[in-house]
Design an enzyme around this catalytic site. Structure first.
Site, PDB file in Angstrom:
ATOM      1  N   ASP A 122       4.083  12.898  15.775  1.00 58.05           N
ATOM      2  CA  ASP A 122       5.239  13.779  15.548  1.00 58.05           C
ATOM      3  C   ASP A 122       5.400  14.663  16.777  1.00 58.05           C
ATOM      4  OD1 ASP A 122       6.185  13.323  12.795  1.00 58.05           O
ATOM      5  OD2 ASP A 122       4.201  14.014  12.200  1.00 58.05           O
ATOM      6  N   ARG A 130       1.226  18.364  18.798  1.00 56.32           N
ATOM      7  CA  ARG A 130       0.130  17.538  18.295  1.00 56.32           C
ATOM      8  C   ARG A 130      -1.068  17.448  19.225  1.00 56.32           C
ATOM      9  NH1 ARG A 130       1.911  18.480  14.124  1.00 56.32           N
ATOM     10  NH2 ARG A 130       2.854  17.090  12.583  1.00 56.32           N
ATOM     11  N   ARG A 190      13.454  23.167  12.666  1.00 57.13           N
ATOM     12  CA  ARG A 190      13.243  21.777  13.094  1.00 57.13           C
ATOM     13  C   ARG A 190      14.574  21.042  13.235  1.00 57.13           C
ATOM     14  NH1 ARG A 190       9.600  19.403   8.547  1.00 57.13           N
ATOM     15  NH2 ARG A 190       9.339  17.642   9.976  1.00 57.13           N
ATOM     16  N   LYS A 220      14.909  11.260  11.580  1.00 60.50           N
ATOM     17  CA  LYS A 220      14.379  11.571  10.255  1.00 60.50           C
ATOM     18  C   LYS A 220      15.055  12.835   9.710  1.00 60.50           C
ATOM     19  CE  LYS A 220      10.361  14.107  12.077  1.00 60.50           C
ATOM     20  NZ  LYS A 220       8.896  14.105  12.247  1.00 60.50           N
ATOM     21  N   HIS A 221      15.111  13.010   8.379  1.00 64.17           N
ATOM     22  CA  HIS A 221      14.515  12.295   7.263  1.00 64.17           C
ATOM     23  C   HIS A 221      15.666  11.752   6.421  1.00 64.17           C
ATOM     24  CE1 HIS A 221      11.820  15.578   8.552  1.00 64.17           C
ATOM     25  NE2 HIS A 221      10.829  14.741   8.278  1.00 64.17           N
ATOM     26  N   HIS A 233       6.474  17.987   0.828  1.00 68.87           N
ATOM     27  CA  HIS A 233       5.013  17.940   0.892  1.00 68.87           C
ATOM     28  C   HIS A 233       4.419  18.379  -0.450  1.00 68.87           C
ATOM     29  CE1 HIS A 233       6.024  18.222   5.199  1.00 68.87           C
ATOM     30  NE2 HIS A 233       4.893  17.563   5.390  1.00 68.87           N
ATOM     31  N   ASP A 331       8.460   8.473   5.210  1.00 69.52           N
ATOM     32  CA  ASP A 331       7.714   9.688   5.489  1.00 69.52           C
ATOM     33  C   ASP A 331       6.276   9.469   4.991  1.00 69.52           C
ATOM     34  OD1 ASP A 331       7.198  12.256   6.339  1.00 69.52           O
ATOM     35  OD2 ASP A 331       8.803  13.188   5.182  1.00 69.52           O
TER      36      ASP A 331
END
Length: 619
Positions: A122, A130, A190, A220-221, A233, A331
């Site tokens: 990501d 990351r 984001r 995405k998404h 999540h 995802d």
């Protein structure tokens, strides 16, 4: 730098042995005139040569963290097991991985794999999201605040180049969600903003930039996570929107990404009854398995099957109506929006039946593979359906190639001065002056400044105070109010403010996957209210700076001078302080509406007033 240099020396010492490794299916790239380098493979993987187990493995993407591991360690054994025994088609590096360990492991794992791997991460906000010791880029909403899609394309190209240098050939970015709900707890900054057409322009630009460097981008998404108030999540969000509303808003950036040639699209764990009303079962064990909601009752009741497991949404809408021909990636399958309703095997089977090609981060990858194997053996998943996904995966691997990382190139490319300059430009141009009280700016060297930080984070890197210190004759008085603070801390901050010439009030509130909300602590909100009461001879004026979610400015709606700086990243903190002292022009505009405060497009433009920096402070 010492950490980077030590990592480089360690990797360089090991690298000669790696030169002896020969990669099956290693690829190089040459231009084909399409803007995307064409991969040339010495041994193109053939579908006909693969066993059923190898084909099933290609659907899965194993998630791990790249840090030092001994070859006899359980961590390395798990990686070897997935690549050699389960034949996984991809590996995804999660936070926070190390640069040279990632490169080393990428070469090792590619050598183990019979079919070259798609290696991903990501990188919505650059490699620093990351990988340790690399730059954390400003969030997409900051890029949009600059008003310049060319910066998104430039960022995409740099991120693609740095990813490829590390040995990555696929990234899970850009975010194509339209953040139309200020209460969205997980998309927020984001996203490139709330206007579908604007978001579409930035998404397409980022895709072009990434793929110009031979790396597969992932929009995405799908079909859009921006207008929900539930974090997938934690549990399955339900989007109560009509098909017409979805067409007019959510789908616009995805259509633009597809037109730009995006290689992959990630589907969301999102219930959309208007697109697929099939009921999602509630799994009794789901709450125990879901790491985000063990102490919170948040299981969606009466929800429809998530988009990631829906054939009408994946095959019907994405492939059929939108004409997408690339890879469909779900995802992460360990998220609450899946675990609350399906076990690992059933989630994987349903995703395949829906039309997905890549299945990342299963909660139990061995059980998921076993579930798909059983479904193929029983005929529930046909061999033709399996072959269709594997063919797309193999084609994507040929397209992306196998970028074997070189330590010298990593040393030259990652975080180069030119790349850092691009980060600093975005940060500087994104600073948005929403309100300005006459005489509040710029700050002057002789001022006594109280810097009051209100944050939702118990741990927080305050770089603003250091930046202020280099510019002021007298160091600022610094006060912090966070979730662990007391009434005494608030009282001290208010007293410090009263003794100052000017207050800099820094508000830090960020999205965090699985948290479920974005908010400042109650004591912090109370302190903000006290600090922003109408000015009096005994109360100095305050400059409010919002780092992270711009919607937090609603907690400081009484502010007469307010700046949005979009995130806590180092470059954004520095850019905000430069704006305070007039060292840089201010030209950002809001890509979103802040209810009760300012409309989308708001932003006061100010020229720089001094030529200075922290090395040459205002005098």
């Amino acid at each position: 730098m010492p950490l980077l240099e030590s990592g480089f020396r360690r990797f360089r010492a090991l690298f000669p042995a790696l030169l002896l490794v020969t990669f099956g299916g290693a690829c190089s790239t040459v231009g084909d005139g399409s803007g995307f380098p064409r991969a040339v493979s010495a041994s193109k993987p053939a579908l006909a040569d693969m066993s059923v187990d190898e084909k099933i493995g290609q659907l899965f993407v194993y998630s791990s963290t790249a840090r030092f591991m001994n070859e006899g360690s359980p961590e390395y054994a798990a990686l070897v097991h997935q690549v050699r025994d389960n034949h996984v088609g991809g590996v995804m590096w999660f936070l926070l991985s190390d640069v040279y360990e990632t490169a080393f492991l990428n070469r090792k794992l590619q050598a183990l794999a019979r079919t070259p791997l798609l290696i991903s991460a990501d990188l919505e906000a650059g490699p620093g999201m990351r990988f340790r010791d690399t730059t954390y880029w400003p969030w997409p909403m900051a890029v949009a605040a600059t008003g310049d899609p060319a910066l998104a394309e430039r960022e995409g190209a740099i991120v693609g180049e740095e990813a490829r240098a590390l040995g990555l050939n696929q990234i899970y970015a850009p975010v194509a969600d339209v953040n139309s709900d200020p209460e969205n707890p997980v998309i927020n900054v984001r996203s490139f903003g709330e206007d579908p057409q604007d978001v579409a322009r930035y998404v397409a630009a980022f895709v072009r930039g990434v793929q110009s460097r031979g790396v597969l981008a992932t929009a995405k998404h799908f079909p859009g996570h921006g207008s929900t108030r539930t974090d997938s999540h934690r549990s399955l969000p339900v989007l109560q929107a009509t098909r017409e509303q979805i067409e007019a808003t959510e789908l616009v950036p995805f259509r633009a990404a597809i037109a730009a040639g995006v290689a992959s699209v990630m589907t969301a764990h999102l219930s959309i009854p208007s697109l697929d009303a099939s009921p999602a079962p509630v799994r009794r064990e789901g709450k125990e398995d879901n790491p985000y909601t063990k102490d919170v009752l948040e299981v969606a009741q009466g929800a429809s099957v998530p988009a990631s497991l829906s054939a009408p949404i994946t095959e019907g809408l994405l492939r059929g109506e939108l004409g997408f021909r690339g890879l469909v990636v779900t995802d992460a399958l360990d998220m609450g929006g899946i675990q609350d309703h399906f076990d690992a095997g059933e989630a994987a089977v349903r995703a395949v039946l829906a039309g997905a090609d890549q299945l990342p981060k299963s909660q139990n990858i061995d059980a998921a593979i076993a579930g798909v194997r059983a479904a193929v053996a029983s005929g529930r998943i046909s061999l033709a359906r399996l072959d269709a996904s594997v063919a797309r995966i193999l084609a994507a691997k040929v397209r992306a190639g196998n970028p074997a990382p070189d330590p010298e190139r990593i040393f030259q490319v990652l975080d180069s001065p030119a790349h850092r300059a691009a980060v600093e430009e975005i940060a500087r141009r994104s600073v948005t002056l929403v309100r300005e009280e006459t005489g509040a700016l710029p700050l002057a060297r002789a001022m006594r400044i109280a810097h009051i930080i209100v944050t939702d984070q118990a741990r927080f890197a305050d770089e603003i105070s250091d930046e202020l210190k280099t510019r002021l004759a007298e160091p600022p008085s610094v006060f912090r109010i966070d979730p662990l603070s007391s009434e005494a801390d608030v009282a001290a901050a208010l007293a410090g403010a009263a003794a100052s010439d000017r207050v800099v009030l820094s508000l830090f509130a960020r999205f965090q996957s699985g948290k479920g909300s974005i908010s400042l602590p109650a004591l912090g909100r109370s302190a903000i209210e006290s600090l922003l009461r109408p000015a009096s001879p005994s109360r100095p004026s305050a400059v409010v700076i919002v780092f992270g979610s711009p919607y937090i400015l609603r907690d400081a709606a009484a502010a007469r001078t307010a700046i949005v700086a979009w995130g806590s990243q180092s470059d954004l903190q520095t850019a905000a302080v430069r704006a305070l002292f007039g060292e840089a022009a201010i030209g950002g505009r809001l890509p979103v509406t802040i209810p009760g405060v300012a409309a989308r497009g708001a932003g006061i433009v100010r020229a720089a007033t001094v030529a200075s920096s922290k090395e040459n402070p205002v005098r």
